[in-house]
Design an enzyme around this catalytic site. Structure first.
Site, PDB file in Angstrom:
ATOM      1  N   SER A  89       0.842  -1.196   0.000  1.00 47.72           N
ATOM      2  CA  SER A  89       0.000   0.000   0.000  1.00 47.72           C
ATOM      3  C   SER A  89       0.886   1.258   0.000  1.00 47.72           C
ATOM      4  O   SER A  89       1.671   1.453  -0.927  1.00 47.72           O
ATOM      5  CB  SER A  89      -0.960  -0.049   1.192  1.00 47.72           C
ATOM      6  OG  SER A  89      -2.042   0.833   1.013  1.00 47.72           O
ATOM      7  N   HIS A 222      -7.847  -5.858   0.582  1.00 48.75           N
ATOM      8  CA  HIS A 222      -6.610  -5.076   0.630  1.00 48.75           C
ATOM      9  C   HIS A 222      -5.558  -5.736   1.529  1.00 48.75           C
ATOM     10  O   HIS A 222      -4.353  -5.579   1.302  1.00 48.75           O
ATOM     11  CB  HIS A 222      -6.932  -3.666   1.136  1.00 48.75           C
ATOM     12  CG  HIS A 222      -5.798  -2.700   1.012  1.00 48.75           C
ATOM     13  ND1 HIS A 222      -5.238  -2.366  -0.201  1.00 48.75           N
ATOM     14  CD2 HIS A 222      -5.114  -1.985   1.941  1.00 48.75           C
ATOM     15  CE1 HIS A 222      -4.265  -1.486  -0.016  1.00 48.75           C
ATOM     16  NE2 HIS A 222      -4.166  -1.245   1.273  1.00 48.75           N
TER      17      HIS A 222
END
Length: 259
Positions: A89, A222
């Protein structure tokens, strides 16, 4: 070697490679605490961001560029073994920026640059989450698939972690990408249900390297890294072994450039 920037899991006297791990926004070095178990011969060292855990009192960086400068400079003391980067990320962008600095300023490059859960910086959509109120930040955490639900459920713990999360988003959202490329081979990972980085976003990372590209998608959101850790770490290990074989086969002068 003691350095407040890193937590080293299972230090090695002569590692075959050092895998530098860059956590996500709001994340900590301990997210990678078990990776060394599946990577024999690899020294796993995770970046410790300011404003959390044992760096709780340290000031936040002025910018993501300033943090990348600091990390790149610190890694020049660890070039006795090849380096590889894994960033998830926000960490993917930071790892890329550190890689460009090592190449342009110090003439060295990671043997592999693993990026995870983040669109390539020249394709990422702008956001302003660092300006959101607490409810907005918590909604984003929930949308992504919060890996630490108990932390955000506790008001006292939440008060400790939200400032760091907000500031990490500030670093991300105010960063200006310089449209640079790296020589390192880039490997992009993602979850097939990641709302922040769809599978179709991963191939754009190929446009930012001259050293080759690969990708792999795992089931999950995610934070697919948590349930898929054994498979992900095994894949990273296999690619590192291939990278080291390539590295060893190069002439000495080329090894210095790509180390």
């Amino acid at each position: 070697m003691s350095d407040p920037l890193y937590r080293v899991f299972r230090p090695l006297v002569t590692p075959s490679v050092r895998l530098v791990c860059f956590p996500h926004a709001g994340g900590t070095a301990t997210f990678f605490r078990t990776w060394a178990d599946g990577l024999p011969g690899v020294e796993v060292m995770a970046l410790r961001y300011a404003g959390r855990q044992d760096r709780l009192g340290d000031p936040f960086p002025a910018s993501l560029a300033a943090l990348a400068d600091e990390v790149a400079e610190s890694l020049t003391a660890r070039l006795d073994a090849p380096l590889a980067f894994f960033g998830h990320s926000m960490g993917a962008l930071l790892a890329f920026e550190v890689g460009t600095r090592l190449e342009t300023r110090h003439g060295t490059s990671p043997v592999r640059l693993f990026v995870s859960g983040r669109p390539a910086p020249h394709r990422a959509e702008p956001t302003e989450l660092h300006l959101a109120d607490e409810a907005g930040l918590l909604a984003e955490v929930a949308r992504l698939g919060n890996p630490d639900p108990l932390v955000f459920a506790d008001p006292d713990l939440r008060a400790l972690v939200l400032p760091a999360l907000r500031d990490d988003y500030r670093l991300l959202e105010t960063h200006r990408f310089a449209h640079s490329r790296v020589r390192a081979t880039v490997v992009a990972y993602g979850g097939d249900r990641d709302p922040a980085c769809g599978v179709r976003a991963l191939p754009a990372w190929a446009e930012l390297t001259t050293g080759g590209f690969a990708q792999r998608v795992f089931p999950g959101d995610h934070f697919y890294l948590v349930p898929c850790e054994p498979a992900l770490v095994a894949d990273v290990g296999e690619r590192l072994r291939a990278a080291l074989n390539e590295h060893a086969s190069k002439p000495a002068a080329q090894r210095v450039e790509s180390q």
